[in-house]
Design a protein around this motif. Structure first.
Motif, mmCIF file in Angstrom:
data_model
loop_
_atom_site.group_PDB
_atom_site.id
_atom_site.type_symbol
_atom_site.label_atom_id
_atom_site.label_comp_id
_atom_site.label_asym_id
_atom_site.label_seq_id
_atom_site.Cartn_x
_atom_site.Cartn_y
_atom_site.Cartn_z
ATOM 1 N N ASP A 11 -24.263 57.405 -30.067
ATOM 2 C CA ASP A 11 -23.679 56.158 -30.534
ATOM 3 C C ASP A 11 -24.517 55.486 -31.619
ATOM 4 O O ASP A 11 -24.084 54.492 -32.194
ATOM 5 C CB ASP A 11 -23.520 55.176 -29.363
ATOM 6 N N LEU A 12 -25.717 55.972 -31.867
ATOM 7 C CA LEU A 12 -26.619 55.324 -32.814
ATOM 8 C C LEU A 12 -26.423 55.937 -34.192
ATOM 9 O O LEU A 12 -26.603 57.139 -34.377
ATOM 10 C CB LEU A 12 -28.070 55.514 -32.356
ATOM 11 N N ASP A 13 -26.030 55.120 -35.180
ATOM 12 C CA ASP A 13 -25.814 55.651 -36.529
ATOM 13 C C ASP A 13 -26.817 55.044 -37.506
ATOM 14 O O ASP A 13 -27.560 54.118 -37.188
ATOM 15 C CB ASP A 13 -24.375 55.412 -37.002
ATOM 16 N N LEU A 14 -26.807 55.597 -38.731
ATOM 17 C CA LEU A 14 -27.777 55.178 -39.737
ATOM 18 C C LEU A 14 -27.590 53.716 -40.122
ATOM 19 O O LEU A 14 -28.565 52.983 -40.333
ATOM 20 C CB LEU A 14 -27.642 56.076 -40.974
ATOM 21 N N HIS A 15 -26.348 53.283 -40.218
ATOM 22 C CA HIS A 15 -26.095 51.883 -40.589
ATOM 23 C C HIS A 15 -26.705 50.926 -39.568
ATOM 24 O O HIS A 15 -27.307 49.910 -39.936
ATOM 25 C CB HIS A 15 -24.592 51.633 -40.699
ATOM 26 N N ALA A 16 -26.573 51.259 -38.287
ATOM 27 C CA ALA A 16 -27.134 50.392 -37.246
ATOM 28 C C ALA A 16 -28.654 50.308 -37.376
ATOM 29 O O ALA A 16 -29.251 49.237 -37.206
ATOM 30 C CB ALA A 16 -26.746 50.912 -35.865
ATOM 31 N N LEU A 17 -29.289 51.439 -37.702
ATOM 32 C CA LEU A 17 -30.735 51.427 -37.892
ATOM 33 C C LEU A 17 -31.124 50.561 -39.088
ATOM 34 O O LEU A 17 -32.120 49.833 -39.040
ATOM 35 C CB LEU A 17 -31.251 52.843 -38.103
ATOM 36 N N ARG A 18 -30.329 50.625 -40.147
ATOM 37 C CA ARG A 18 -30.622 49.797 -41.319
ATOM 38 C C ARG A 18 -30.473 48.317 -40.981
ATOM 39 O O ARG A 18 -31.263 47.486 -41.445
ATOM 40 C CB ARG A 18 -29.694 50.185 -42.466
ATOM 41 N N VAL A 19 -29.458 47.973 -40.218
ATOM 42 C CA VAL A 19 -29.278 46.577 -39.802
ATOM 43 C C VAL A 19 -30.495 46.116 -39.011
ATOM 44 O O VAL A 19 -31.042 45.028 -39.253
ATOM 45 C CB VAL A 19 -27.999 46.429 -38.959
ATOM 46 N N LEU A 20 -30.946 46.937 -38.084
ATOM 47 C CA LEU A 20 -32.109 46.581 -37.272
ATOM 48 C C LEU A 20 -33.347 46.406 -38.145
ATOM 49 O O LEU A 20 -34.116 45.440 -37.997
ATOM 50 C CB LEU A 20 -32.328 47.670 -36.221
ATOM 51 N N ASP A 21 -33.528 47.314 -39.095
ATOM 52 C CA ASP A 21 -34.682 47.261 -39.993
ATOM 53 C C ASP A 21 -34.681 45.983 -40.829
ATOM 54 O O ASP A 21 -35.721 45.323 -40.993
ATOM 55 C CB ASP A 21 -34.658 48.493 -40.903
ATOM 56 N N VAL A 22 -33.532 45.604 -41.362
ATOM 57 C CA VAL A 22 -33.447 44.396 -42.180
ATOM 58 C C VAL A 22 -33.653 43.152 -41.325
ATOM 59 O O VAL A 22 -34.291 42.182 -41.750
ATOM 60 C CB VAL A 22 -32.093 44.341 -42.922
ATOM 61 N N LEU A 23 -33.150 43.157 -40.101
ATOM 62 C CA LEU A 23 -33.365 42.013 -39.216
ATOM 63 C C LEU A 23 -34.842 41.822 -38.889
ATOM 64 O O LEU A 23 -35.320 40.692 -38.754
ATOM 65 C CB LEU A 23 -32.556 42.177 -37.924
ATOM 66 N N GLU A 26 -36.001 39.976 -42.165
ATOM 67 C CA GLU A 26 -35.394 38.705 -42.555
ATOM 68 C C GLU A 26 -35.418 37.651 -41.452
ATOM 69 O O GLU A 26 -35.416 36.457 -41.747
ATOM 70 C CB GLU A 26 -33.947 38.939 -43.016
ATOM 71 N N ARG A 27 -35.368 38.085 -40.187
ATOM 72 C CA ARG A 27 -35.335 37.142 -39.058
ATOM 73 C C ARG A 27 -34.164 36.157 -39.178
ATOM 74 O O ARG A 27 -34.248 35.012 -38.753
ATOM 75 C CB ARG A 27 -36.653 36.359 -38.965
ATOM 76 N N THR A 30 -27.889 35.573 -41.532
ATOM 77 C CA THR A 30 -27.368 35.212 -42.855
ATOM 78 C C THR A 30 -28.092 35.971 -43.954
ATOM 79 O O THR A 30 -27.472 36.582 -44.822
ATOM 80 C CB THR A 30 -27.505 33.701 -43.089
ATOM 81 N N ARG A 31 -29.429 35.946 -43.932
ATOM 82 C CA ARG A 31 -30.200 36.635 -44.974
ATOM 83 C C ARG A 31 -30.053 38.146 -44.872
ATOM 84 O O ARG A 31 -30.007 38.851 -45.878
ATOM 85 C CB ARG A 31 -31.670 36.226 -44.909
ATOM 86 N N ALA A 32 -29.972 38.660 -43.648
ATOM 87 C CA ALA A 32 -29.798 40.102 -43.472
ATOM 88 C C ALA A 32 -28.451 40.553 -44.024
ATOM 89 O O ALA A 32 -28.349 41.600 -44.667
ATOM 90 C CB ALA A 32 -29.918 40.470 -41.995
ATOM 91 N N ALA A 33 -27.410 39.766 -43.785
ATOM 92 C CA ALA A 33 -26.090 40.103 -44.322
ATOM 93 C C ALA A 33 -26.111 40.108 -45.846
ATOM 94 O O ALA A 33 -25.527 40.983 -46.488
ATOM 95 C CB ALA A 33 -25.045 39.120 -43.792
ATOM 96 N N ASP A 34 -26.803 39.133 -46.439
ATOM 97 C CA ASP A 34 -26.923 39.093 -47.903
ATOM 98 C C ASP A 34 -27.659 40.329 -48.422
ATOM 99 O O ASP A 34 -27.264 40.929 -49.421
ATOM 100 C CB ASP A 34 -27.657 37.825 -48.339
ATOM 101 N N HIS A 65 -34.835 30.211 -36.931
ATOM 102 C CA HIS A 65 -34.861 31.627 -37.248
ATOM 103 C C HIS A 65 -34.807 32.441 -35.959
ATOM 104 O O HIS A 65 -34.766 31.887 -34.860
ATOM 105 C CB HIS A 65 -36.111 31.969 -38.050
ATOM 106 N N MET A 66 -34.768 33.764 -36.104
ATOM 107 C CA MET A 66 -34.666 34.660 -34.963
ATOM 108 C C MET A 66 -35.978 35.412 -34.795
ATOM 109 O O MET A 66 -36.558 35.887 -35.772
ATOM 110 C CB MET A 66 -33.515 35.649 -35.173
ATOM 111 N N GLU A 67 -36.429 35.509 -33.556
ATOM 112 C CA GLU A 67 -37.669 36.229 -33.261
ATOM 113 C C GLU A 67 -37.362 37.466 -32.439
ATOM 114 O O GLU A 67 -36.500 37.448 -31.555
ATOM 115 C CB GLU A 67 -38.640 35.323 -32.490
ATOM 116 N N PRO A 68 -38.057 38.589 -32.722
ATOM 117 C CA PRO A 68 -37.812 39.827 -31.962
ATOM 118 C C PRO A 68 -38.367 39.734 -30.551
ATOM 119 O O PRO A 68 -39.405 39.105 -30.313
ATOM 120 C CB PRO A 68 -38.559 40.882 -32.783
ATOM 121 N N THR A 69 -37.684 40.365 -29.639
ATOM 122 C CA THR A 69 -38.174 40.461 -28.270
ATOM 123 C C THR A 69 -39.263 41.525 -28.201
ATOM 124 O O THR A 69 -39.509 42.264 -29.166
ATOM 125 C CB THR A 69 -37.035 40.831 -27.313
#
Length: 315
Positions: A11-23, A26-27, A30-34, A65-69
């Motif tokens: 179920d894990l694809d490259l796009h999901a990994l990129r989203v995680l990496d940008v998050l 950016e924390r 909104t900024r990650a989507a941009d 902002h968002m902080e990682p667990t």
């Protein structure tokens, strides 16, 4: 430590990994989507899928902002390693054919760079790579490093001394400031004396987009001029040149952009009779894209055009 549950691997694809990496960087959704050029709802949906996959919230809101667990922090390096490995694999297996490519490159440069650097580069592209496009991308200087790291920006051109971790740099040329004024100026000739220069009215270019070297030079000049002789502060080099052309004022700016504007506006170009610091123009890119064939090609085009001498000088 095991961080990726094997039963969900499919179920894990490259796009999901990129989203995680940008998050991670950016924390912020909104900024990650941009940065990913996508909509917030789509990114939120991917984050929700990641949370289910890892059975962890991954990011929690703290203040604005968002902080990682703790779980997300365990994932940061493995995710980055996977993406870097994929980038290397893609670079080694792909070949960039400039004559057939339709790629759009995003280049960050300041006001002077847009005026001086882009026209000759685009002219070259029209001849050898007619379907390649160049976008003068704008990001805040505070976000420039992350934009290069994520690939949102392919290259940055200018003088950015704070771009250090993970950033590669190639010097293009050094230069000095020049001044421009009316060709038929009533008092100034080809080589004004220091006294004549200081007695004239001056236009200052004062904006964040002019770059650190120009701001240093302008502060030096401001300390030598009588305050009454500074008649305006404007946000761009082009505006300053037009204002100087339509008054008896002098505009002092980096030599390459002064050369272009003096030629285009039929103005006199001369060295200022005051000592101002030199500047050094380089191109910058992130090490993640050092072996990307397209990035390598664009860097070679820019270095062939500008490496060694400032624009405007005969080679």
């Amino acid at each position: 430590m095991k961080t990726i549950p094997g039963k969900h691997t499919e179920d894990l694809d490259l796009h999901a990994l990129r989203v995680l990496d940008v998050l991670f960087r950016e924390r912020s959704i909104t900024r990650a989507a941009d940065a990913l050029h996508t909509q917030q709802p789509a990114l939120s949906k991917t984050l929700a899928r990641l949370r289910v996959y890892f059975n962890d919230p991954l990011f929690v809101r703290v203040a604005l902002h968002m902080e990682p667990t703790a779980k997300a922090l365990e994932l940061e390096k493995p995710v980055r390693a996977l993406l870097d490995g994929f980038q290397r694999l893609r670079s080694e297996q792909s070949r960039f054919d400039a004559s057939r490519s339709t790629r759009e490159f995003r280049v960050f440069t300041l006001d002077a760079g847009v005026i001086v650097l882009l026209p000759p580069v685009i002219k070259t592209l029209l001849g050898s790579a007619p379907d390649v496009r160049l976008r003068a991308a704008q990001v805040g200087l505070q976000n420039l490093h992350t934009s290069l790291e994520s690939g949102e920006i392919d290259l940055a051109i200018g003088e950015f001394p704070l771009l250090v971790p993970g950033i590669k740099r190639q010097k293009l040329f050094s230069g000095q400031h020049m001044c421009i004024f009316q060709k038929d100026h009533p008092r100034l000739g080809r080589s004004p004396s220091l006294a004549e220069f200081l007695e004239e009215q001056h236009v200052f270019i004062t904006a964040a987009g002019t770059g650190h070297p120009h701001q240093v030079a302008e502060r030096s000049l401001e300390g030598q001029l009588p305050a009454k002789n500074i008649i305006a502060h404007v946000p761009s080099f082009t505006t300053a040149a037009i204002l100087a052309k339509n008054t008896n004022a002098v505009a002092t700016m980096p030599g390459p952009v002064a050369t272009v504007l003096a030629r285009e506006l039929d103005m006199r170009l001369t060295k200022p009779p005051v000592k101002l610091p030199e500047f050094e123009i380089s191109q910058y890119w992130h090490e993640r894209f050092d072996r990307d064939p397209g990035n390598q090609w664009l860097r070679s085009v820019i270095n062939a055009e500008f490496g060694g001498k400032p624009p405007g000088r005969k080679r």
